[in-house]
Scaffold this active site. Structure first.
Site, PDB file in Angstrom:
ATOM      1  N   TYR A 174      -2.481  -0.520  10.286  1.00 52.34           N
ATOM      2  CA  TYR A 174      -2.521  -0.856   8.861  1.00 52.34           C
ATOM      3  C   TYR A 174      -1.199  -0.507   8.186  1.00 52.34           C
ATOM      4  CZ  TYR A 174      -4.109  -0.902   4.008  1.00 52.34           C
ATOM      5  OH  TYR A 174      -4.246  -1.153   2.662  1.00 52.34           O
ATOM      6  N   SER A 191       0.855  -1.190   0.000  1.00 52.95           N
ATOM      7  CA  SER A 191       0.000   0.000   0.000  1.00 52.95           C
ATOM      8  C   SER A 191       0.885   1.232   0.000  1.00 52.95           C
ATOM      9  CB  SER A 191      -0.886   0.008   1.253  1.00 52.95           C
ATOM     10  OG  SER A 191      -1.489   1.275   1.458  1.00 52.95           O
TER      11      SER A 191
END
Length: 254
Positions: free
Chosen positions: A151, A138
């Site tokens: 995350y 990501s």
């Protein structure tokens, strides 16, 4: 359409969103697709659609954080040419708002889940002469995203594992790369917004869309096309790289 003809592909979290798009495209390109998903019912829906379109696919209900479960499924599959580590969950909050249980839940799915798949698949790839690994990282792995502590931690680990595997297994003809998407419009995103920003759904969707300089979120199918390239023989000279697919988020947000 045969970029992956006769290849065997495992896709974790292949029942929805990005994973579904990758599963459908890989099957269209000739791969036998094995979907590992916690929600076997949803995964079966993807398999049904793939079979109806003339492709080949199978669903395996699986908790990727359970090493024995992943290992048993991979062993039963046998030869694996492609692994896509896509399964993942999110958490909203900075470190003060990230309880131990939250941290462990994200770690177990996003990091340990990818480790479990790698640990099971790499010996199979070595046995059968090599393969391609793609891990979904990501933009959060390389830039600071507000209120995404757990995350971001998990995606930074995905990036690092991708590079480590690439370095260690070049001699075994195993390639390893990662993709770092910005925001992608999936049912997960819609549910995420509804859960965390009730009553502000439209406002938050627009805000998140505009955070990409290109002015919108990515489509799952766009991520799948990059995944296809990196897992196909067209990318035979590519390993140890991360590919932002981010609408300019990392370099053009100024």
């Amino acid at each position: 359409m045969s970029k992956l003809k006769d290849k065997v592909a495992i896709i974790t979290g292949g029942g929805s969103g990005i994973g579904r798009a990758i599963s459908e495209l890989f099957a269209k390109e000739g791969a036998k697709v094995h979907i590992l998903d916690l929600n076997a019912e949803v995964g079966q829906g993807v398999v049904t659609d793939i079979l109806a379109a003339g492709g080949s696919a199978e669903i395996h209900g699986c908790n990727v954080s359970d090493q024995a479960e992943v290992a048993a499924i991979v062993s039963a599959i046998g030869r694996v040419d492609i692994l896509v580590n896509n399964a993942g969950i999110a958490h909203v909050g900075n470190i003060e708002k990230c309880a131990e249980a939250d941290f462990e839940r994200v770690f177990n799915v996003n990091v340990k889940g990818a480790y479990n798949a790698l640990h099971a698949v790499i010996p199979q790839m070595k046995q059968y002469g090599g393969g391609a690994i793609l891990n979904l990282a990501s933009i959060a792995a390389v830039v600071g995203i507000a209120d995404r502590f757990a995350y971001s931690m998990s995606k930074g680990a995905i990036y690092a594992m991708s590079m480590s595997v690439a370095r260690d297994y070049m001699a075994d003809n195993i390639r390893s790369n990662s993709i770092s998407p910005a925001r992608v419009h999936t049912p997960f995103v819609d549910g995420f917004i509804s859960k965390n920003y009730p009553g502000q759904e439209a406002e938050m969707f627009e805000k998140l869309s505009q955070s990409q300089p290109i002015g919108r979120m990515a489509k799952p199918e766009e991520i799948a096309k990059l995944a296809l390239f990196l897992c196909s023989d067209d990318a035979a000279f590519i390993t140890g790289n991360d590919y932002p697919i981010d609408g300019g988020f990392i370099k053009l947000n100024n």
